[in-house]
Motif scaffolding. Structure first.
Motif, mmCIF file in Angstrom:
data_model
loop_
_atom_site.group_PDB
_atom_site.id
_atom_site.type_symbol
_atom_site.label_atom_id
_atom_site.label_comp_id
_atom_site.label_asym_id
_atom_site.label_seq_id
_atom_site.Cartn_x
_atom_site.Cartn_y
_atom_site.Cartn_z
ATOM 1 N N UNK A 1 2.876 27.707 -29.335
ATOM 2 C CA UNK A 1 2.776 26.675 -28.304
ATOM 3 C C UNK A 1 4.143 26.219 -27.816
ATOM 4 N N UNK A 2 5.136 26.292 -28.681
ATOM 5 C CA UNK A 2 6.489 25.882 -28.268
ATOM 6 C C UNK A 2 7.076 26.786 -27.190
ATOM 7 N N UNK A 3 6.460 27.952 -26.947
ATOM 8 C CA UNK A 3 6.946 28.861 -25.911
ATOM 9 C C UNK A 3 6.503 28.451 -24.505
ATOM 10 N N UNK A 4 5.566 27.519 -24.407
ATOM 11 C CA UNK A 4 5.088 27.082 -23.097
ATOM 12 C C UNK A 4 6.196 26.287 -22.409
ATOM 13 N N UNK A 5 6.632 26.786 -21.251
ATOM 14 C CA UNK A 5 7.684 26.134 -20.497
ATOM 15 C C UNK A 5 7.168 25.488 -19.231
ATOM 16 N N UNK A 6 8.070 24.938 -18.409
ATOM 17 C CA UNK A 6 7.641 24.214 -17.207
ATOM 18 C C UNK A 6 7.254 25.115 -16.045
ATOM 19 N N UNK A 7 7.578 26.416 -16.117
ATOM 20 C CA UNK A 7 7.249 27.337 -15.037
ATOM 21 C C UNK A 7 6.477 28.530 -15.577
ATOM 22 N N UNK A 8 5.859 29.287 -14.678
ATOM 23 C CA UNK A 8 5.049 30.437 -15.070
ATOM 24 C C UNK A 8 5.913 31.507 -15.725
ATOM 25 N N UNK A 9 5.525 31.922 -16.931
ATOM 26 C CA UNK A 9 6.295 32.916 -17.674
ATOM 27 C C UNK A 9 6.051 34.312 -17.115
ATOM 28 N N UNK A 10 7.066 35.140 -17.247
ATOM 29 C CA UNK A 10 6.969 36.549 -16.872
ATOM 30 C C UNK A 10 6.546 37.375 -18.084
ATOM 31 N N UNK B 1 5.708 28.590 -9.912
ATOM 32 C CA UNK B 1 5.862 30.031 -10.068
ATOM 33 C C UNK B 1 4.597 30.815 -10.201
ATOM 34 N N UNK B 2 3.444 30.162 -10.154
ATOM 35 C CA UNK B 2 2.171 30.879 -10.225
ATOM 36 C C UNK B 2 1.846 31.489 -8.864
ATOM 37 N N UNK B 3 1.312 32.701 -8.883
ATOM 38 C CA UNK B 3 0.837 33.346 -7.665
ATOM 39 C C UNK B 3 -0.630 32.954 -7.516
ATOM 40 N N UNK B 4 -0.888 31.957 -6.691
ATOM 41 C CA UNK B 4 -2.182 31.285 -6.662
ATOM 42 C C UNK B 4 -3.116 31.953 -5.656
ATOM 43 N N UNK B 5 -4.328 32.225 -6.105
ATOM 44 C CA UNK B 5 -5.395 32.711 -5.223
ATOM 45 C C UNK B 5 -6.485 31.655 -5.201
ATOM 46 N N UNK B 6 -6.761 31.111 -4.023
ATOM 47 C CA UNK B 6 -7.823 30.125 -3.851
ATOM 48 C C UNK B 6 -9.156 30.859 -3.783
#
Length: 570
Positions: A326-335, A529-534
């Motif tokens: 869980x500590x790996x969760x950052x503020x932006x979308x991970x690659x 940073x997420x590539x969002x699809x509605x």
């Protein structure tokens, strides 16, 4: 109470309960009905992992209806055909059909009614007809040319393509069910005779002749015969196994072991509990955190899960490991993919896991299988049952899709194509090995309170099954929403997660979300940073659930998306 993805199956299950059957009888009858009325989503020749809870002694169990790879299906055998992936359709993707054996095992061990009685509704719908749901009609239309030009046994059953809502009959399937039901002897002898007729008798003989004989077109663009033989069916039995579980929000959540993807839900819940996330958090933070946790859990799925004896599951489900991840969760979308190192072991991913082109094939309207004609609507089924004694069943039947495998001549049903989930690379937990189960995405669930009350729950959706249930459980168990409201609330999933299905594509940092989350939320997620699809307002998930509250009241709810699911009880 019964809840399922089709109103007729729910009605059949309730009919059995009204007649005095228990939850296990009702689940079997509803499951066989789903085989008939949702042929684009499952079939008699498909797969069916089942979770059960026996109230009299608190026994929680898994019945594994996931068939295994044929004895002839080796990596070298596929490589010799010039293939580096198992095709998603046709004979080469066939594994042993496990659903029928699983339903019979559940009926024999825990049910009370004779096989002929629980099969009667399915026989009637196959013989006399039922209104074909629009998605099924659309799927048949999408593959009509394939059937007409290459799969004549399917054309004989499904063409000319029926209109949505038309009465549809499958006389071949009705005859197959009738032959399986027409057995003599005691109740147990009848069930065992039907099992033999399927796995050692006329069904196995027809499967062997068809798969070993006429080559059929598959997603490779070529025609192939297959590796499945009657001896593979004869050597397979459904098995009863323990569930695996974690504590979450004061309850115990149960899933299948890591031959399926079920433990990824448990890993996500453990990480979210470590992070202290609640459903009343800022919605951008909530969706971002849940998606990033999913990416970590599914990375572990790719590195560690499979039908092998050395999955480090105790560590993967432990609180210290969850906190570390869980500590790996950052503020932006991970690659990329970031599997962990449980017990200090070095993770290994398939060499071409990330090689498939990016794709949006998980967008709404596209389900688990794809076809050689075009991507068509396909998915899975789900059903949940609770009876007056508190027994519960959660089952996720799938496979044997009409659009993915040609109908076995004379039998009226198709074979499972889940061998596409194997890697043709040795040494991985998910590598193809004869006799091994593919790492299925099918993932029924069970929640148990300490007093034995709780819920059976689940959803269709392939790789999304153990994503759509996360916000549902957060809202239900932590947020205090009622069952229907938790199902109805807007949901989302990551498509950064590699698909388990041919051609194994993904969308880097992809996030598919329902528009009811709000345009400002989707915009803010894109900013992270997420590539969002509605996906639109009501597009994702087909959740249902049934169970017993602490005060003894029975509850059930079904999904409104698609206007097809149904919950019933009294």
């Amino acid at each position: 109470m019964v809840a399922s993805t089709h109103w007729l199956a729910s009605g059949v299950g309730m009919r059995v309960l009204e007649a005095g059957g228990n939850a296990f009888d009702a689940a079997v009858a509803a499951g066989f009905t789903l085989n008939v009325v949702e042929p684009h989503l499952n079939g008699l020749g498909g797969d069916a992992p089942i979770l059960g809870y026996q109230a009299s002694d608190g026994h929680t169990f898994t019945v594994c209806g996931q068939g295994t790879a044929p004895a002839l299906a080796t990596i070298d055998a596929y490589r010799s055909l010039g293939l580096d992936l198992v095709p998603g359709t046709g004979h080469l993707a066939a594994v042993v059909p496990g659903a029928f054996g699983a339903w019979l095992d559940l009926l024999a061990r825990y049910g009370t009614l004779p096989l002929s009685e629980v099969l009667e509704p399915a026989i009637g719908y196959a013989r006399d007809g039922y209104p074909l749901v629009p998605d099924a009609a659309d799927t048949i239309s999408a593959v009509a040319d394939l059937f007409a030009d290459h799969w004549p046994s399917s054309a004989a059953v499904y063409l000319p393509a029926p209109a949505p809502g038309a009465r549809f009959r499958n006389p071949q399937l009705a005859e197959t069910f009738s032959r399986l039901a027409d057995q003599r002897g005691t109740r147990d002898q009848q069930i065992e005779a039907a099992r033999r007729a399927f796995y050692e008798g006329f069904v196995a003989e027809a499967v062997d002749s068809f798969v070993s004989g006429a080559p059929v077109l598959d997603t490779s663009g070529r025609e192939h015969a297959g590796f499945l033989r009657g001896s593979d069916l004869a050597g397979w039995r459904a098995t009863e196994e323990p569930t695996v579980s974690v504590r979450f929000a004061g309850r115990t959540v149960h899933k299948t072991a890591a031959w399926g993807q079920g433990p990824v839900l448990l890993q996500q819940l453990a990480m979210l509990e470590a992070l202290g996330i609640t459903p009343d958090a800022d919605p951008v933070d909530l969706v971002h955190t849940v998606v990033e946790v999913a990416k970590l859990a599914f990375a572990d799925r790719e590195a560690w899960y499979g039908d092998v004896p050395d999955v480090p599951l105790d560590t993967l489900l432990s609180a210290p490991y969850a906190a570390e991840r869980a500590r790996l969760v950052g503020p932006t979308a991970a690659e990329g993919l970031l599997p962990g190192s449980p017990d200090g072991r070095t993770p290994r991913l398939a060499a071409n896991l990330w090689a498939a082109p990016s794709s949006d094939h998980h967008a709404p309207g596209v389900g688990e299988p794809v076809t050689s004609a075009r991507r068509s609507s396909g998915d899975t089924c789900h059903l949940d049952v609770v009876d007056q004694w508190g027994n519960r069943v959660s089952a996720t039947p799938s496979g044997g899709w009409l659009q993915s495998s040609p109908v076995v001549p004379g039998l009226g049903f198709s074979l499972p194509t889940r061998a596409q989930m194997f890697w043709l690379e040795p040494g991985l937990p998910g590598s193809l090995v004869p006799g091994r189960r593919p790492r299925t995405t099918l993932s029924p669930g069970m929640i148990l309170d300490d007093d034995g009350t709780g819920l059976a729950f689940g959803t269709p959706g392939g790789d999304q099954q153990d994503q759509w249930t996360v916000p549902f459980l957060l809202r239900l168990l932590v947020g205090g929403l009622d069952l229907q409201a938790a199902i109805d609330a807007p949901t989302w999933h990551s498509t950064h997660v590699p698909s388990s299905f041919y051609p194994r594509t993904h969308t880097a940092r992809g996030l598919v979300a329902e528009s009811r989350l709000g345009a400002h939320v989707l915009t803010a997620l894109a900013g992270r940073g997420h590539v969002v699809h509605d996906a639109g307002p009501w597009a994702l998930g087909r959740l249902s659930a049934a169970g017993q509250r602490a005060d003894g009241l029975l509850v059930a709810a079904a999904n409104p998306r698609g206007m097809q699911g149904y919950a019933v009880g009294r």
